[in-house]
Design a protein around this motif. Structure first.
Motif: not given
Length: 608
Positions: A217-242
């Motif tokens: 959001y601050e930089t506008g660089k798509k590279f940082w969105l990788f964190d949201l999707y990658f670690f969001g997927a890891a969190a989904t594999l940890a406890k589900g859709p929450v």
């Protein structure tokens, strides 16, 4: 040609490119501030590992509660099944050649035992598999033990502290080290980081992903969105859709308050969505394929029904999470709440700026959306789960890091002007209360009394006064920059006191490990262990430490539920009267009294 000339040759750099890449990473996060990086590793390593691993204070406390031994046992059984599959195929997870059969065998070895979580040989579908996978890997490296079962949480927590340190240094330099240290030493994060549970498996990647989204959001660089999707997927594999639900609603609230609805469209990044699907869907599809009841058990019962009802008997009052928040932020509670109020004030002021910019020209923080984002991130899970019919403390663990980051940012902004006296006094008082309560904790464990002896009241009170005074005087004398250092005095004192000097008492009172060891010592050849009306945590704990499921005497028809073979019986002392009803025409004798948890252990001979 000399070694120096070889290293300078044109082809040498390509050969050493991986080394150069690693050196570049090291230079990026360590070489610019090596002392801060060293402090981060030493302090967080001590907090995470002291009294947990044998090499640093010893593994003082065995698995406690029902979840820790149960999850550890699931990982152990999955690893055993995985090894069995690999042995049958005579394959490793990495193929030895490009032969199609070798590749196929390695693939089946890789997925063998990793799809369906199993407990005592039966599917256990309450949680996704991320914790189990990580515990399996640590079991392979260090062997099956209670401390290696906790390493998934400890390593995940360290990744969170490290990413907070890097993120804050990149976007909010100055308070970055304090942000990581305050997060690591808050009671909730510290406790869950040392537990064999799924809570930190969700909280750590979820928080890293949220920091990555704000960096985008601050930089506008798509590279940082990788964190949201990658670690969001890891969190989904940890406890589900929450995990995606909490992230989506927080971002939605942020976009709505700032009237930047295009954020939602721009957050949708096709490579990120593809990455998320590739990480998440294979396991969810595979486990549903192998277990047709998974959808109903996991999504309907353990997500929707757990939220809407009290089916699993974790009902708490509506204000429960306010109490959890106050305790979970210790010893930073007062400062964190003050930082939260300050950030809410800043967010309201900036909201007014956006709606009437001429009236509020010159506002010192105008345009800084970070406090607003952190406030929404912290408050939404607390408010949301307060409406849940089932409440557990770990549900709001993702709300703690944004509050600790706000605390570090608040201290950094006030490092020159200082803090008001009442705030310093209040913080010192919280540190003193922490010391007072935790010094008396072993006395309560030993004697089960709310009013300890006068001697220990004097010791605890005197220690609390000394620590509180020391914290206050250090802050008054050297200012806000030394506040975090001063606060670590009570943190280190209580940690060493509880685990270094009274770890055995904690183990005896809260873990099944000493009981299992004593049974093994006195009856090494007995494989059947029966229990009657013991706590769930003790039941699962005994099963883990003996690696054999327990047999249960039933209250309705006790005599019929008694095994015919020779076995060991664990029964609460208060229920001794039922022995004559359960063991009709059976010979039995007492082995020992385990009075720290109010239990009696018997040897029951085989039926004649």
């Amino acid at each position: 040609m000399s070694d120096l000339q070889k290293s300078a040759a044109p082809g040498a750099w390509k050969e050493r490119a991986p080394i150069a890449w690693l050196y570049g990473i090291w230079k990026g996060f360590a070489a610019e501030s090596p002392h801060e990086f060293l402090v981060l590793c030493i302090v967080t390593g001590f907090l995470l590992l002291y009294g947990l691993v044998p090499l640093i204070g010893g593994d003082q406390l065995g698995l406690v509660g029902a979840d820790e031994p149960r999850y550890a046992q699931i990982a152990r059984e999955m690893l055993a099944q995985h090894n069995e599959v690999c042995n049958q195929l005579h394959a490793d997870m990495v193929p030895h050649s490009f032969n199609p059969k070798a590749i196929d065998d390695s693939f089946h070895c890789l997925i063998g035992g990793t799809i369906t979580p199993i407990l005592y040989g039966k599917p256990w579908l309450e949680k996704p598999a991320l914790y189990y996978w990580r515990a399996m890997s640590f079991f392979r490296e260090f062997g099956v033990s209670d401390w290696s079962a906790r390493l998934p949480s400890s390593s995940g927590a360290f990744a969170l502290f490290f990413l907070i340190f890097l993120h804050m240094r990149r976007f909010r330099p100055g308070g970055h080290l304090n942000a990581a240290l305050i997060t690591a030493s808050s009671l909730a994060v510290f406790s869950f980081a040392r537990g064999a549970s799924t809570d930190m498996q969700l909280a750590a990647p979820f928080c890293i992903g949220m920091l990555g989204w704000y960096a985008w959001y601050e930089t506008g660089k798509k590279f940082w969105l990788f964190d949201l999707y990658f670690f969001g997927a890891a969190a989904t594999l940890a406890k589900g859709p929450v995990a995606p639900f909490l992230a989506l609603v927080t971002i939605l609230l942020f976009a709505g308050l700032r009237r930047e609805w295009s954020l939602l469209r721009r957050t949708i990044w096709l490579p990120g969505i593809l990455l998320y699907m590739v990480m998440v869907l294979p396991w969810y599809i595979a486990v549903q394929w192998k277990n047709p009841t998974f959808y109903r058990l996991f999504f309907l019962e353990h997500n929707l029904e757990r939220f809407a009802t009290n089916r699993y008997q974790h009902h708490q009052p509506f204000w429960f999470y306010l109490a959890v928040l106050i305790l979970g932020l210790m010893p930073w509670t007062i400062l964190a709440l003050r930082a939260l109020v300050d950030s809410i004030d800043v967010s309201i002021a900036e909201w007014k700026v956006r709606h009437n910019p001429q009236r509020y020209l010159g506002h010192s923080r105008a345009g800084d959306a970070f406090p607003e984002f952190l406030v929404l991130w912290a408050l939404f899970p607390i408010v949301f789960f307060s409406f849940s019919g089932s409440k557990l403390p770990g549900y709001i663990l993702p709300s703690i890091p944004p509050l600790t980051i706000l605390t570090a940012d608040y201290l950094h902004r006030n490092r020159r002007d200082g803090l008001p006296n009442w705030l310093v006094w209040a913080h010192a008082a919280v540190c003193a209360i922490l010391v007072f309560v935790l010094i008396l904790a072993p006395q309560h464990m030993k004697y089960e009394t709310l009013v300890p002896s006068a001697q220990w009241l004097f010791i605890a009170g005197g220690s609390a006064l000394i620590v509180g005074a020391a914290v206050f005087l250090i802050i008054r004398r050297w200012g806000v920059p030394q506040l975090v250092n001063a606060t670590f005095i009570p943190i280190v004192i209580t940690l060493v006191f509880l685990l270094g000097f009274h770890g055995k008492d904690l183990d005896l009172n809260y873990s099944a490990r000493p009981l299992a060891r004593e049974i093994q010592r006195l009856a090494p050849n007995e494989n059947i262990l029966a229990v009657y009306e013991v706590r769930r945590d003790l039941d699962y704990g005994l099963a883990f430490y003996r690696n054999i499921p327990t047999v249960h005497y039933t209250e309705e028809d006790c005599a019929a539920s008694v095994p015919a073979q020779e076995h060991i019986l664990v029964i609460p002392t208060k229920d001794m009267a039922v022995l004559n009803q359960c063991l009709v025409n059976r010979v039995y004798k007492p082995l020992f009294l385990y009075d720290t948890q109010g239990l009696e252990v018997y040897k029951v001979y085989a039926r004649q």
